[in-house]
Scaffold this motif. Structure first.
Motif, PDB file in Angstrom:
ATOM      1  N   ALA A  85      32.898  46.296  40.932  1.00 13.94           N
ATOM      2  CA  ALA A  85      33.369  45.731  42.199  1.00 13.94           C
ATOM      3  C   ALA A  85      32.238  45.200  43.056  1.00 13.94           C
ATOM      4  CB  ALA A  85      34.147  46.799  42.978  1.00 13.94           C
ATOM      5  N   ASP A  86      30.990  45.448  42.665  1.00 10.98           N
ATOM      6  CA  ASP A  86      29.863  44.976  43.470  1.00 10.98           C
ATOM      7  C   ASP A  86      29.299  43.659  42.954  1.00 10.98           C
ATOM      8  OD1 ASP A  86      29.021  46.167  41.142  1.00 10.98           O
ATOM      9  OD2 ASP A  86      27.305  47.213  42.036  1.00 10.98           O
ATOM     10  N   THR A  87      30.007  42.968  42.048  1.00  6.12           N
ATOM     11  CA  THR A  87      29.562  41.677  41.533  1.00  6.12           C
ATOM     12  C   THR A  87      30.588  40.610  41.899  1.00  6.12           C
ATOM     13  OG1 THR A  87      30.655  42.071  39.403  1.00  6.12           O
ATOM     14  CG2 THR A  87      28.360  42.781  39.596  1.00  6.12           C
ATOM     15  N   TRP A  88      30.092  39.350  41.977  1.00  5.14           N
ATOM     16  CA  TRP A  88      31.003  38.229  42.255  1.00  5.14           C
ATOM     17  C   TRP A  88      31.706  37.831  40.978  1.00  5.14           C
ATOM     18  CZ3 TRP A  88      31.909  33.251  40.695  1.00  5.14           C
ATOM     19  CH2 TRP A  88      32.708  32.469  41.545  1.00  5.14           C
ATOM     20  N   PRO A  89      33.002  37.504  41.027  1.00  7.84           N
ATOM     21  CA  PRO A  89      33.855  37.284  42.218  1.00  7.84           C
ATOM     22  C   PRO A  89      34.646  38.503  42.650  1.00  7.84           C
ATOM     23  CG  PRO A  89      34.983  36.457  40.314  1.00  7.84           C
ATOM     24  CD  PRO A  89      33.659  36.988  39.800  1.00  7.84           C
ATOM     25  N   ALA A  90      34.452  39.663  41.971  1.00  8.91           N
ATOM     26  CA  ALA A  90      35.263  40.835  42.326  1.00  8.91           C
ATOM     27  C   ALA A  90      35.002  41.266  43.760  1.00  8.91           C
ATOM     28  CB  ALA A  90      34.958  41.985  41.367  1.00  8.91           C
ATOM     29  N   ASN A  91      33.720  41.193  44.203  1.00  2.32           N
ATOM     30  CA  ASN A  91      33.431  41.641  45.567  1.00  2.32           C
ATOM     31  C   ASN A  91      33.972  40.694  46.620  1.00  2.32           C
ATOM     32  OD1 ASN A  91      31.728  39.483  45.243  1.00  2.32           O
ATOM     33  ND2 ASN A  91      29.816  40.638  45.430  1.00  2.32           N
ATOM     34  N   ALA A  92      34.427  39.491  46.205  1.00  5.39           N
ATOM     35  CA  ALA A  92      35.045  38.581  47.169  1.00  5.39           C
ATOM     36  C   ALA A  92      36.519  38.896  47.377  1.00  5.39           C
ATOM     37  CB  ALA A  92      34.886  37.134  46.698  1.00  5.39           C
ATOM     38  N   PHE A  93      37.150  39.517  46.389  1.00  4.93           N
ATOM     39  CA  PHE A  93      38.577  39.810  46.476  1.00  4.93           C
ATOM     40  C   PHE A  93      38.861  41.258  46.832  1.00  4.93           C
ATOM     41  CE2 PHE A  93      38.510  35.970  43.975  1.00  4.93           C
ATOM     42  CZ  PHE A  93      39.644  35.284  44.370  1.00  4.93           C
ATOM     43  N   LEU A  94      37.986  42.175  46.406  1.00  2.00           N
ATOM     44  CA  LEU A  94      38.252  43.603  46.577  1.00  2.00           C
ATOM     45  C   LEU A  94      37.538  44.109  47.821  1.00  2.00           C
ATOM     46  CD1 LEU A  94      37.863  44.796  42.874  1.00  2.00           C
ATOM     47  CD2 LEU A  94      39.949  44.126  44.075  1.00  2.00           C
ATOM     48  N   GLY A  95      38.180  44.955  48.599  1.00  2.00           N
ATOM     49  CA  GLY A  95      37.589  45.527  49.797  1.00  2.00           C
ATOM     50  C   GLY A  95      38.640  45.708  50.872  1.00  2.00           C
ATOM     51  N   CYS A  96      38.243  46.402  51.955  1.00  2.00           N
ATOM     52  CA  CYS A  96      39.171  46.707  53.050  1.00  2.00           C
ATOM     53  C   CYS A  96      39.017  45.769  54.229  1.00  2.00           C
ATOM     54  CB  CYS A  96      38.960  48.154  53.520  1.00  2.00           C
ATOM     55  SG  CYS A  96      39.244  49.386  52.229  1.00  2.00           S
ATOM     56  N   GLU A  97      38.056  44.876  54.179  1.00  2.00           N
ATOM     57  CA  GLU A  97      37.845  43.995  55.308  1.00  2.00           C
ATOM     58  C   GLU A  97      38.907  42.895  55.326  1.00  2.00           C
ATOM     59  OE1 GLU A  97      33.866  42.574  55.433  1.00  2.00           O
ATOM     60  OE2 GLU A  97      32.983  44.561  55.066  1.00  2.00           O
ATOM     61  N   VAL A  98      39.027  42.255  56.502  1.00  2.00           N
ATOM     62  CA  VAL A  98      40.049  41.225  56.684  1.00  2.00           C
ATOM     63  C   VAL A  98      39.805  40.040  55.751  1.00  2.00           C
ATOM     64  CG1 VAL A  98      41.046  39.618  58.354  1.00  2.00           C
ATOM     65  CG2 VAL A  98      40.452  41.937  59.053  1.00  2.00           C
ATOM     66  N   GLY A 100      37.730  36.634  29.706  1.00  2.00           N
ATOM     67  CA  GLY A 100      36.903  36.416  30.896  1.00  2.00           C
ATOM     68  C   GLY A 100      37.297  37.334  32.041  1.00  2.00           C
ATOM     69  N   LEU A 101      38.631  37.489  32.252  1.00  2.00           N
ATOM     70  CA  LEU A 101      39.089  38.386  33.314  1.00  2.00           C
ATOM     71  C   LEU A 101      38.637  39.818  33.053  1.00  2.00           C
ATOM     72  CD1 LEU A 101      40.778  38.926  35.832  1.00  2.00           C
ATOM     73  CD2 LEU A 101      42.794  39.141  34.357  1.00  2.00           C
ATOM     74  N   ALA A 102      38.706  40.276  31.790  1.00  2.00           N
ATOM     75  CA  ALA A 102      38.287  41.633  31.455  1.00  2.00           C
ATOM     76  C   ALA A 102      36.790  41.826  31.678  1.00  2.00           C
ATOM     77  CB  ALA A 102      38.657  41.943  30.004  1.00  2.00           C
ATOM     78  N   ILE A 103      35.983  40.815  31.306  1.00  2.00           N
ATOM     79  CA  ILE A 103      34.527  40.938  31.503  1.00  2.00           C
ATOM     80  C   ILE A 103      34.189  40.992  32.990  1.00  2.00           C
ATOM     81  CG2 ILE A 103      32.343  39.729  31.182  1.00  2.00           C
ATOM     82  CD1 ILE A 103      33.393  38.728  28.489  1.00  2.00           C
ATOM     83  N   VAL A 104      34.863  40.168  33.809  1.00  2.00           N
ATOM     84  CA  VAL A 104      34.623  40.214  35.270  1.00  2.00           C
ATOM     85  C   VAL A 104      34.982  41.585  35.824  1.00  2.00           C
ATOM     86  CG1 VAL A 104      35.416  39.300  37.482  1.00  2.00           C
ATOM     87  CG2 VAL A 104      34.904  37.734  35.608  1.00  2.00           C
ATOM     88  N   ALA A 105      36.107  42.146  35.401  1.00  2.00           N
ATOM     89  CA  ALA A 105      36.517  43.471  35.905  1.00  2.00           C
ATOM     90  C   ALA A 105      35.567  44.560  35.435  1.00  2.00           C
ATOM     91  CB  ALA A 105      37.945  43.758  35.450  1.00  2.00           C
ATOM     92  N   ALA A 106      35.067  44.441  34.184  1.00  2.00           N
ATOM     93  CA  ALA A 106      34.156  45.473  33.667  1.00  2.00           C
ATOM     94  C   ALA A 106      32.796  45.433  34.333  1.00  2.00           C
ATOM     95  CB  ALA A 106      34.000  45.314  32.144  1.00  2.00           C
ATOM     96  N   ALA A 107      32.423  44.285  34.937  1.00  2.00           N
ATOM     97  CA  ALA A 107      31.108  44.184  35.593  1.00  2.00           C
ATOM     98  C   ALA A 107      31.031  45.016  36.862  1.00  2.00           C
ATOM     99  CB  ALA A 107      30.793  42.717  35.888  1.00  2.00           C
ATOM    100  N   ARG A 141      39.709  49.047  36.429  1.00  2.00           N
ATOM    101  CA  ARG A 141      39.920  49.666  35.115  1.00  2.00           C
ATOM    102  C   ARG A 141      41.268  49.240  34.530  1.00  2.00           C
ATOM    103  NH1 ARG A 141      36.930  54.100  37.331  1.00  2.00           N
ATOM    104  NH2 ARG A 141      38.818  54.986  38.289  1.00  2.00           N
ATOM    105  N   GLY A 142      42.289  49.150  35.375  1.00  2.00           N
ATOM    106  CA  GLY A 142      43.584  48.670  34.884  1.00  2.00           C
ATOM    107  C   GLY A 142      43.514  47.232  34.409  1.00  2.00           C
ATOM    108  N   ALA A 143      42.750  46.395  35.125  1.00  2.00           N
ATOM    109  CA  ALA A 143      42.607  44.997  34.701  1.00  2.00           C
ATOM    110  C   ALA A 143      41.903  44.893  33.365  1.00  2.00           C
ATOM    111  CB  ALA A 143      41.842  44.215  35.770  1.00  2.00           C
ATOM    112  N   VAL A 144      40.882  45.730  33.157  1.00  2.00           N
ATOM    113  CA  VAL A 144      40.180  45.717  31.870  1.00  2.00           C
ATOM    114  C   VAL A 144      41.124  46.127  30.748  1.00  2.00           C
ATOM    115  CG1 VAL A 144      38.324  46.811  30.547  1.00  2.00           C
ATOM    116  CG2 VAL A 144      37.914  46.095  32.903  1.00  2.00           C
ATOM    117  N   ARG A 145      41.855  47.203  30.957  1.00  2.00           N
ATOM    118  CA  ARG A 145      42.750  47.674  29.902  1.00  2.00           C
ATOM    119  C   ARG A 145      43.862  46.646  29.613  1.00  2.00           C
ATOM    120  NH1 ARG A 145      42.092  52.657  32.736  1.00  2.00           N
ATOM    121  NH2 ARG A 145      44.025  52.230  33.907  1.00  2.00           N
ATOM    122  N   GLY A 146      44.488  46.129  30.693  1.00  2.00           N
ATOM    123  CA  GLY A 146      45.562  45.152  30.484  1.00  2.00           C
ATOM    124  C   GLY A 146      45.085  43.890  29.803  1.00  2.00           C
ATOM    125  N   SER A 147      43.936  43.369  30.231  1.00  2.00           N
ATOM    126  CA  SER A 147      43.407  42.138  29.624  1.00  2.00           C
ATOM    127  C   SER A 147      43.029  42.366  28.172  1.00  2.00           C
ATOM    128  CB  SER A 147      42.189  41.658  30.422  1.00  2.00           C
ATOM    129  OG  SER A 147      42.549  41.373  31.763  1.00  2.00           O
TER     130      SER A 147
END
Length: 821
Positions: A214-227, A205-212, A18-24
């Motif tokens: 956390a369960d869509t690519w590429p957000a799900n590749a960067f966000l999460g608690c796994e190593v 583009g960054l705002a549209i990716v963030a608005a889609a 949400r912060g990325a959407v607002r900032g972008s």
């Protein structure tokens, strides 16, 4: 713990998006507003953001404002929320502007050229006109946001891919300018794209990716608690930044270096290696921290699992029931301590044993009679088929058996209750079995059945005794009246005496029946049992024989109990006589007293007992003893093991009834050939001992007025004659209502009434009479009653009571006592 960490990470990722959407969106709005301000103030540098570059067209700036509005609104709701119709209309307008810019006639070109002037151009290209590349990118942005507006995952995935394309296109535009290609993405016929437009599309583009989401690519590749998420977040910015930095240096710095270009390349390569080394070390440190934190989390999870397993083991170890695990092959894999104790073996010795060796007993527990009464009927004759564990393994359903027989490794068996529950996991097949020993429960059930049987027999015996008492009272009364006749011959008088003797023997039998059924009236006193025992010792010494030794073991500080002293004497006499008959060749009888404390451990295994302080009176012998079958029936009336003519079978049943009616309980211990012990437990009380009052010699007659209330006509007439012969004035009534009516106008000195009568009992009648005559005295009579005054065996000392059957002299004596307290 891991679940909590994941939920915290999900909330953190959602806030980050949400912060990325607002900032972008704010960045896009800022670039578009700067472009419009530049056009309005003729400061075109605000619309270029780059020296010597084409400015952003006004139409492009307006399209960016509309797009930023939609993106900002979509960032304020969850990714699964659909866009409103108003926002979809704005996207359609943006899409329309882009499509108009793609038309060959360029409808907006003439209008905008009039505003900026025909001579205003950039390297030969007209200003204020949206380029074809920009129009294509706006169409992509509009379609991506429309796909996002569905709120469904497939649409949001398409939207995220569109956002990636927009961000990549904006980056390519900026790289073209960074590498000295101001006409990048342009040709002689295609209008170039402004660097400000490239910046705006990168943020869009960054705002549209963030608005889609956390369960869509590429957000799900960067966000999460796994190593993998953490490593990608650590490496990607550094790697991309180094690549851009080296490329920029090669493009800008190397050509301007004076001298040998090889030296310049080497210097740049060294600087690049140094930067890469520094950055790689920092990244490695970050990766190490991530891995260490992951290892700590894994260790914490393992420690938590170990603690959970330890707690589960503790619960199993502390469980009062046996619990074991059985695998799919029927082999016992684990056994808790309680289960191992029931089987009499160590838990390790039972693991690896097939359950059939313990749970498939060949014979049912207990005797065949007990099995027929208690057990659940088997499903069939096959132990494997009726086994709850086998059924549970086969059907994967919970199975329960209330009465099964388990076998110990030494071959002994015990009854148990068993529940088998399947383990419902894909990677494991088996059952969890819980079982408990029912030996104590079966004993309590046997005691309950015995108590219920004795209660039923007692009710029948009490009813019969009541009717007999009334009849015997009539027989004895008229027999004594006839005996007073002087005209009787000696032979008739002897015959009449035989009738009286037989009636007295019958009265003693009915008294024993009433004692067994706990329906006789007791007159309890606070006493020490030792005094009664010493009095009984003198009486029984003459009847037990010289070959039997009677010994007393009396506690010096014995407590007080509240019982009827005459009934306690009866109990001791019956038990001593019973012990004498068990010593045909002589032996020893011991009467013992002691103060005891009965705890919950004892009372839980003995029906109708409560924990507390008791006085124990025990009568023991070393005679022939009894087997289990005989012990189960010794308190039944008329049951006897003696030969015909040596007993009525009412001795022990009388003892049982008196003890129960006195608030105590009785227990017997016996083995064939080792003698028998009867233990009586009476509640101990802290009250002074009551001394008996001397019996006054009162005359047997008088001249007072007596109201006689008796529902048995023959007995009422006999009692009236006895009292009238004693000089009393007698008024008779058959029930309470007649009694109230008979003295409505006059008073009486004494009311003699049966306790139980139709419609109105004796206590209620006396209460209503005393409302008119408070000083009225009363004498109660009864053969038996089921009311509380008799059932609870409590008569207060100021109440005068006469037990049926009675003699004429006994009746006149009690009447005199009631009149002269």
């Amino acid at each position: 713990m891991l679940d909590d960490e994941m939920r915290v990470g999900e909330r953190r990722d959602a806030e980050l998006l949400r912060g990325a959407v607002r900032g972008s969106a704010l960045a896009v709005v800022a670039v578009a507003l700067l472009a419009l301000i530049g056009w309005a103030t003729e400061l075109h540098a605000l619309a270029t953001l780059w020296p010597d570059a084409i400015p952003m067209a006004p139409s492009t700036a307006c399209a960016f404002l509309g797009t930023a509005l939609v993106v900002a609104r979509s960032g304020r709701v969850t990714p699964t929320t659909r866009l409103s119709p108003g926002l979809l209309l704005v996207l359609l307008v943006v899409l329309g502007v882009a499509l108009l810019a793609l038309l060959p006639s360029q409808p907006l070109e003439a209008l905008l050229q009039d505003r900026v002037g025909e001579n205003r151009a950039f390297y030969g290209f007209p200003l204020a006109v949206m380029s074809t590349a920009t129009a294509v990118l706006f169409a992509t942005a509009a379609l991506s946001l429309i796909a996002r507006g569905s709120g469904k995952l497939p649409g949001r995935k398409v939207s995220a891919l569109g956002g990636v394309a927009l961000a990549a296109a904006g980056l390519v535009i900026l790289l073209g300018y960074a590498f000295r290609e101001p006409l990048f993405q342009a040709s002689q016929t295609v209008i170039p794209v402004s660097p400000a437009t490239g910046v705006a599309f990168s943020f869009t583009g960054l705002a549209i990716v963030a608005a889609a989401g956390a369960d869509t690519w590429p957000a799900n590749a960067f966000l999460g608690c796994e190593v993998r998420h953490r490593l990608l977040r650590a490496f990607f910015p550094v790697t991309a930044g180094l690549v851009l930095l080296v490329a920029w240096a090669m493009a800008w710095v190397a050509p301007t270096f004076r001298g040998n270009s090889a030296i310049a390349a080497a210097a740049l390569t060294g600087i690049s290696l140094l930067l890469i080394t520094v950055v790689t070390s920092r990244v490695s440190a970050a990766i190490g921290a991530v891995l260490e934190r992951s290892e700590r989390d894994r260790s914490a999870a393992q420690a938590g699992e170990v603690r959970a397993n330890a707690r589960a083991d503790t619960i199993l170890a502390c469980a009062g029931e046996g619990i074991c695990g059985v695998d799919g092959a029927g082999v016992i894999t684990s056994m808790n301590p309680a289960g191992a104790q029931l089987f009499g073996a160590a838990p390790a010795a039972l693991c690896g044993v097939h359950h059939g060796e313990l749970f498939h007993a060949a014979a049912p527990a207990g005797t065949s009679q007990e099995r027929a009464q208690d057990a659940t009927p088997p499903l069939d004759g096959d132990p494997v088929t009726r086994c709850a564990i086998c059924r549970s393994l086969a059907d994967q359903e919970r199975q329960a058996r209330d009465d099964v027989t388990l076998r110990r490794p030494d071959g002994s068996t015990f009854p148990a209750r068993l529940v088998s529950s399947p383990i419902l996991q894909e990677d494991e097949v088996g059952v969890v079995v819980s079982f408990a020993d029912r030996t104590e429960q079966r004993e309590l059930e046997r005691q309950l059945r015995q108590a219920q049987k004795l209660e039923a027999i007692g009710s029948l015996a009490g009813g019969v005794a009541h009717d007999f008492n009334n009849l015997l009272a009539v027989i004895l009364s008229y027999s004594h009246l006839i005996q007073r006749e002087s005209e009787l011959s000696d032979r008739a008088r002897d015959d009449l005496q035989q009738i009286v003797n037989a009636a007295n023997r019958a009265a003693r039998l009915t008294g024993q029946l009433l004692a067994f059924s706990r329906q006789q009236v007791l007159q309890p006193k606070v006493l020490q049992p030792d005094e009664v025992i010493r009095g009984v010792e003198k009486m029984v010494s003459r009847i037990i024989g010289e070959d039997i030794d009677l010994a007393l073991a009396l506690a010096p500080d014995i407590g007080a109990i509240r019982v009827d002293p005459g009934q306690l004497e009866q109990i001791l006499m019956n038990l001593v006589v019973n012990a004498r008959d068990a010593l045909p060749r002589g032996g020893r009888i011991t009467i013992e007293t002691a103060n005891v404390e009965l705890d919950s451990g004892y009372t839980s295994g003995h029906l109708d007992t409560q924990p507390g302080r008791y006085v124990m009176v025990a009568v023991s012998d070393n005679g022939v003893g009894m087997d289990v079958a005989t012990q189960a029936r010794i308190f039944e009336p008329f049951f006897t093991t003696k030969e015909i003519g040596r007993g009525t079978g009412l001795g022990l049943s009388t003892v049982f009834g008196i003890v129960k009616q006195s608030g105590g309980h009785i227990w017997v211990y016996s083995e064939p050939g080792h003698g028998t012990t009867f233990k009586l437990y009476f509640p101990r009380i802290d009250r002074p001992v009551e001394r008996p009052k001397p019996v006054s010699q009162t005359p047997a007659g008088g001249n007072e007025r007596i109201l006689l209330v008796e529902d048995e006509p023959a007995l009422r007439e006999a009692m009236a004659r006895v009292l009238e012969d004693g000089g009393y004035t007698v008024t008779t009534a058959s029930n309470g209502a007649n009694a109230l009516a008979s003295i409505a106008d006059g008073a009486v000195d004494l009311v003699v009434t049966d306790i139980v009568m139709p419609e109105m009992g004796g206590p209620e009648l006396v209460q209503r009479l005393r409302e008119r005559h408070p000083e009225l005295r009363a004498l109660y009579t009864s053969g038996y009653t089921d009311r509380a005054v008799v059932r609870e065996a409590i008569l207060e000392e100021h109440v005068t009571f006469l037990q049926k059957p009675f003699t004429p002299g006994g009746l006149r004596q009690k009447v005199r006592e009631a009149l002269d307290p």
